[in-house]
Scaffold this active site. Structure first.
Site, PDB file in Angstrom:
ATOM      1  N   HIS A 261       0.854  -1.181   0.000  1.00  0.00           N
ATOM      2  CA  HIS A 261       0.000   0.000   0.000  1.00  0.00           C
ATOM      3  C   HIS A 261       0.892   1.234   0.000  1.00  0.00           C
ATOM      4  O   HIS A 261       1.943   1.238   0.628  1.00  0.00           O
ATOM      5  CB  HIS A 261      -0.892   0.005   1.251  1.00  0.00           C
ATOM      6  CG  HIS A 261      -2.069   0.901   1.133  1.00  0.00           C
ATOM      7  ND1 HIS A 261      -1.993   2.245   1.400  1.00  0.00           N
ATOM      8  CD2 HIS A 261      -3.346   0.653   0.749  1.00  0.00           C
ATOM      9  CE1 HIS A 261      -3.179   2.776   1.193  1.00  0.00           C
ATOM     10  NE2 HIS A 261      -4.015   1.844   0.792  1.00  0.00           N
ATOM     11  N   ASP A 315      -7.860  -5.352   0.060  1.00  0.00           N
ATOM     12  CA  ASP A 315      -8.342  -6.262  -0.977  1.00  0.00           C
ATOM     13  C   ASP A 315      -8.008  -7.716  -0.715  1.00  0.00           C
ATOM     14  O   ASP A 315      -8.476  -8.596  -1.440  1.00  0.00           O
ATOM     15  CB  ASP A 315      -7.765  -5.848  -2.342  1.00  0.00           C
ATOM     16  CG  ASP A 315      -8.412  -4.587  -2.868  1.00  0.00           C
ATOM     17  OD1 ASP A 315      -9.599  -4.378  -2.568  1.00  0.00           O
ATOM     18  OD2 ASP A 315      -7.736  -3.806  -3.557  1.00  0.00           O
TER      19      ASP A 315
HETATM   20  N1  ACO Z   1       4.156  -7.604  -4.087  1.00  0.00           N
HETATM   21  C1  ACO Z   1       5.516  -7.605  -4.104  1.00  0.00           C
HETATM   22  N2  ACO Z   1       6.279  -6.509  -3.939  1.00  0.00           N
HETATM   23  C2  ACO Z   1       5.625  -5.350  -3.758  1.00  0.00           C
HETATM   24  C3  ACO Z   1       4.229  -5.268  -3.715  1.00  0.00           C
HETATM   25  C4  ACO Z   1       3.495  -6.456  -3.867  1.00  0.00           C
HETATM   26  N3  ACO Z   1       2.159  -6.451  -3.851  1.00  0.00           N
HETATM   27  N4  ACO Z   1       3.881  -3.994  -3.525  1.00  0.00           N
HETATM   28  C5  ACO Z   1       5.001  -3.285  -3.450  1.00  0.00           C
HETATM   29  N5  ACO Z   1       6.069  -4.107  -3.593  1.00  0.00           N
HETATM   30  C6  ACO Z   1       7.478  -3.709  -3.552  1.00  0.00           C
HETATM   31  C7  ACO Z   1       7.886  -3.106  -4.890  1.00  0.00           C
HETATM   32  O1  ACO Z   1       8.376  -4.089  -5.777  1.00  0.00           O
HETATM   33  C8  ACO Z   1       8.938  -2.124  -4.472  1.00  0.00           C
HETATM   34  O2  ACO Z   1      10.123  -2.817  -4.217  1.00  0.00           O
HETATM   35  P1  ACO Z   1      11.575  -2.153  -4.578  1.00  0.00           P
HETATM   36  O3  ACO Z   1      11.646  -0.925  -3.731  1.00  0.00           O
HETATM   37  O4  ACO Z   1      12.544  -3.207  -4.217  1.00  0.00           O
HETATM   38  O5  ACO Z   1      11.502  -1.853  -6.039  1.00  0.00           O
HETATM   39  C9  ACO Z   1       8.427  -1.597  -3.127  1.00  0.00           C
HETATM   40  O6  ACO Z   1       7.623  -2.655  -2.601  1.00  0.00           O
HETATM   41  C10 ACO Z   1       7.596  -0.337  -3.259  1.00  0.00           C
HETATM   42  O7  ACO Z   1       6.546  -0.616  -4.207  1.00  0.00           O
HETATM   43  P2  ACO Z   1       5.863   0.460  -5.134  1.00  0.00           P
HETATM   44  O8  ACO Z   1       5.187  -0.250  -6.271  1.00  0.00           O
HETATM   45  O9  ACO Z   1       6.835   1.540  -5.479  1.00  0.00           O
HETATM   46  O10 ACO Z   1       4.782   1.027  -4.153  1.00  0.00           O
HETATM   47  P3  ACO Z   1       3.566   1.966  -4.539  1.00  0.00           P
HETATM   48  O11 ACO Z   1       3.285   2.766  -3.331  1.00  0.00           O
HETATM   49  O12 ACO Z   1       3.839   2.701  -5.800  1.00  0.00           O
HETATM   50  O13 ACO Z   1       2.411   0.940  -4.883  1.00  0.00           O
HETATM   51  C11 ACO Z   1       0.605  -0.505  -4.697  1.00  0.00           C
HETATM   52  C12 ACO Z   1       1.397   0.607  -4.003  1.00  0.00           C
HETATM   53  C13 ACO Z   1       0.206  -0.041  -6.104  1.00  0.00           C
HETATM   54  C14 ACO Z   1      -0.667  -0.777  -3.934  1.00  0.00           C
HETATM   55  C15 ACO Z   1       1.483  -1.767  -4.764  1.00  0.00           C
HETATM   56  O14 ACO Z   1       1.812  -2.205  -3.461  1.00  0.00           O
HETATM   57  C16 ACO Z   1       0.823  -2.890  -5.543  1.00  0.00           C
HETATM   58  O15 ACO Z   1       0.896  -2.904  -6.785  1.00  0.00           O
HETATM   59  N6  ACO Z   1       0.158  -3.862  -4.849  1.00  0.00           N
HETATM   60  C17 ACO Z   1      -0.530  -4.947  -5.508  1.00  0.00           C
HETATM   61  C18 ACO Z   1      -1.887  -4.487  -6.039  1.00  0.00           C
HETATM   62  C19 ACO Z   1      -2.876  -4.245  -4.919  1.00  0.00           C
HETATM   63  O16 ACO Z   1      -3.056  -5.066  -4.036  1.00  0.00           O
HETATM   64  N7  ACO Z   1      -3.572  -3.096  -5.029  1.00  0.00           N
HETATM   65  C20 ACO Z   1      -4.607  -2.705  -4.049  1.00  0.00           C
HETATM   66  C21 ACO Z   1      -4.113  -1.598  -3.170  1.00  0.00           C
HETATM   67  S1  ACO Z   1      -5.305  -1.140  -1.979  1.00  0.00           S
HETATM   68  C22 ACO Z   1      -6.450  -0.289  -2.870  1.00  0.00           C
HETATM   69  O17 ACO Z   1      -6.161   0.333  -3.864  1.00  0.00           O
HETATM   70  C23 ACO Z   1      -7.823  -0.342  -2.450  1.00  0.00           C
END
Ligand code: ACO
Length: 388
Positions: A261, A315
């Site tokens: 998140h 989620d």
């Molecule tokens: N699985 C594995 N690694 C993850 C995940 C995940 N679900 N989420 C973040 N990371 C890692 C990234 O790879 C990144 O690693 P790095 O720094 O080594 O490159 C680090 O954590 C930061 O991730 P970002 O993608 O930069 O975080 P951001 O804040 O942009 O994204 C998001 C947040 C979009 C929710 C992301 O965690 C994600 O894509 N999750 C999966 C989809 C999801 O569950 N979405 C629902 C969110 S809740 C909602 O919208 C109601």
């Protein structure tokens, strides 16, 4: 005006002042109008919470009764909206159907009187009342069946489950579904709320505001993740497969759905409540093997990615609850939208009082002063692999 540094995804940039909700991502705290989500989940109802979010205070008994009655009265949708929905392709995603239907409401209720409190209230009531009816109607109509009319003897959540499943729901199912709606009702400026706010800032009508937010919620990085979580649990198939699945995702830099998140760096408090709702439902109606896979996944990810602050988000457990309630997978995100319309409308109403059109800036990275090349003089670029 202070000029900020470019921040991808606007991370950390305040885009509004708001008193609707508060998230403390380090400590896993969520409050609506200052009240903790754990308390609202147990003591409130979705409609009371919607009132709280939109009008900024808990309603008195009379105010709540009037609001509930207004919503009950407006739950039906016009036959021409139903006729329009009959023409939607049966294979179309219900979020696309919902976005189109929500926008269509603007055709029927076209008056735009943003300074008239009666208009604001009517728009709030119509959207809260009609969106569940439209979601349920599409679910039946795509199979060639007639939609079920709202049942005036049932409350908001029970009526939705009734319109969806065509039978009166068990009171426990209706209560658990109502708590799910409360949990999803609002969450500060997330992507769909920001979308709503940008659209609202042009002073367009609230139906366009909600339609644009629905489109944004649909994506797999936002609300669409709840649907993807069950696909993932089915793909994993057993507890033993969890570790290799996670290792493969990490090696391939694939995001694991339902985890991570932008704001929470601990387990989302809504995921904790949803997990206990899932357990309550399973105790009453039978176990779901996917729950064991989900718990194992949570444990493995805490071990492998906990140091990065990757924990279950809202989620992750919601799909398991919805499945048990008889809601099909592709309706999980529309159900999210039914709830979040309360938050979108709260931000719409709050913003109207202090509106300024959103118009951020950009960091231009292109070239300048290039000549215009006539079409016959343009050459096709070919890369080292011979691709045009
Ligand atoms: N699985 C594995 N690694 C993850 C995940 C995940 N679900 N989420 C973040 N990371 C890692 C990234 O790879 C990144 O690693 P790095 O720094 O080594 O490159 C680090 O954590 C930061 O991730 P970002 O993608 O930069 O975080 P951001 O804040 O942009 O994204 C998001 C947040 C979009 C929710 C992301 O965690 C994600 O894509 N999750 C999966 C989809 C999801 O569950 N979405 C629902 C969110 S809740 C909602 O919208 C109601």
């Amino acid at each position: 005006m202070t000029v900020c540094e470019y921040s991808p995804g606007l991370e950390g940039i305040p885009a509004a002042q708001s008193s609707i909700s508060y998230v403390d991502g380090k400590n896993g705290i969520l409050e609506y109008r200052g009240i903790r989500i754990e308390e609202l989940a147990v003591k409130s109802t979705f409609l009371e919470t919607a009132y709280l979010l939109i009008w900024g205070k808990l309603p008195t008994q009379d105010e709540l009764s009037e609001f509930e009655t207004d919503i009950l009265y407006h739950r039906r949708i016009k036959y021409s909206i139903r006729d329009m929905m009959k023409c939607f392709p049966e294979t179309g995603h219900p979020m696309d159907a919902l976005q189109t239907s929500a926008a269509a409401l603007g055709l029927f209720y076209a008056r735009r009187a943003l300074d008239d409190p009666t208009y604001i209230r009517q728009a709030v009531v119509r959207l809260l009342a009609k969106i569940p009816t439209m979601v349920a109607a599409f679910k039946l109509m795509r199979k060639g069946n007639d939609p079920v009319q709202p049942n005036d003897d049932l409350g908001y959540s029970a009526n939705f489950l009734y319109m969806l499943t065509e039978r009166p729901p068990d009171p426990l199912a209706a209560r658990i579904f109502d708590v799910c709606l409360t949990l999803h009702a609002e969450h500060t400026i997330n992507a769909s709320t920001f979308s709503a706010m940008v659209t609202a800032s042009t002073l367009t009508d609230p139906y366009a505001v909600v339609a644009s937010a629905v489109g944004t919620l649909a994506g797999p990085l936002h609300g669409g993740a709840n649907e993807e979580v069950l696909v993932m649990l089915e793909e994993i198939g057993s507890k033993e497969n969890v570790l290799p699945y996670v290792e493969k995702c990490i090696a391939n830099k694939h995001k694991i759905m339902g985890f991570g998140h932008r704001v929470y760096k601990v387990k989302d408090p809504r995921a904790t409540i949803l997990q206990s709702l899932a357990q309550e439902l399973f105790a009453a109606t039978g176990y779901d093997d996917y729950y064991d896979i989900a718990v194992e996944l949570e444990n493995v990810i805490a071990e492998k990615l906990g140091s990065k602050g990757i924990y279950p988000n809202v989620d992750f457990y919601s799909g398991l609850v919805y499945r048990k309630l008889g809601i099909p997978n592709d309706l999980f995100t529309p159900v999210f939208a039914i709830a979040r319309v309360a938050g979108w409308l709260a931000h719409w109403k709050e913003q109207l009082a202090v509106n300024r059109i959103f118009r951020p800036t950009q960091v231009y990275q292109g070239e300048h002063n290039l000549p215009y090349i006539p079409i016959e003089a343009r050459v096709v670029a070919i890369d080292s692999n011979g691709n045009k």
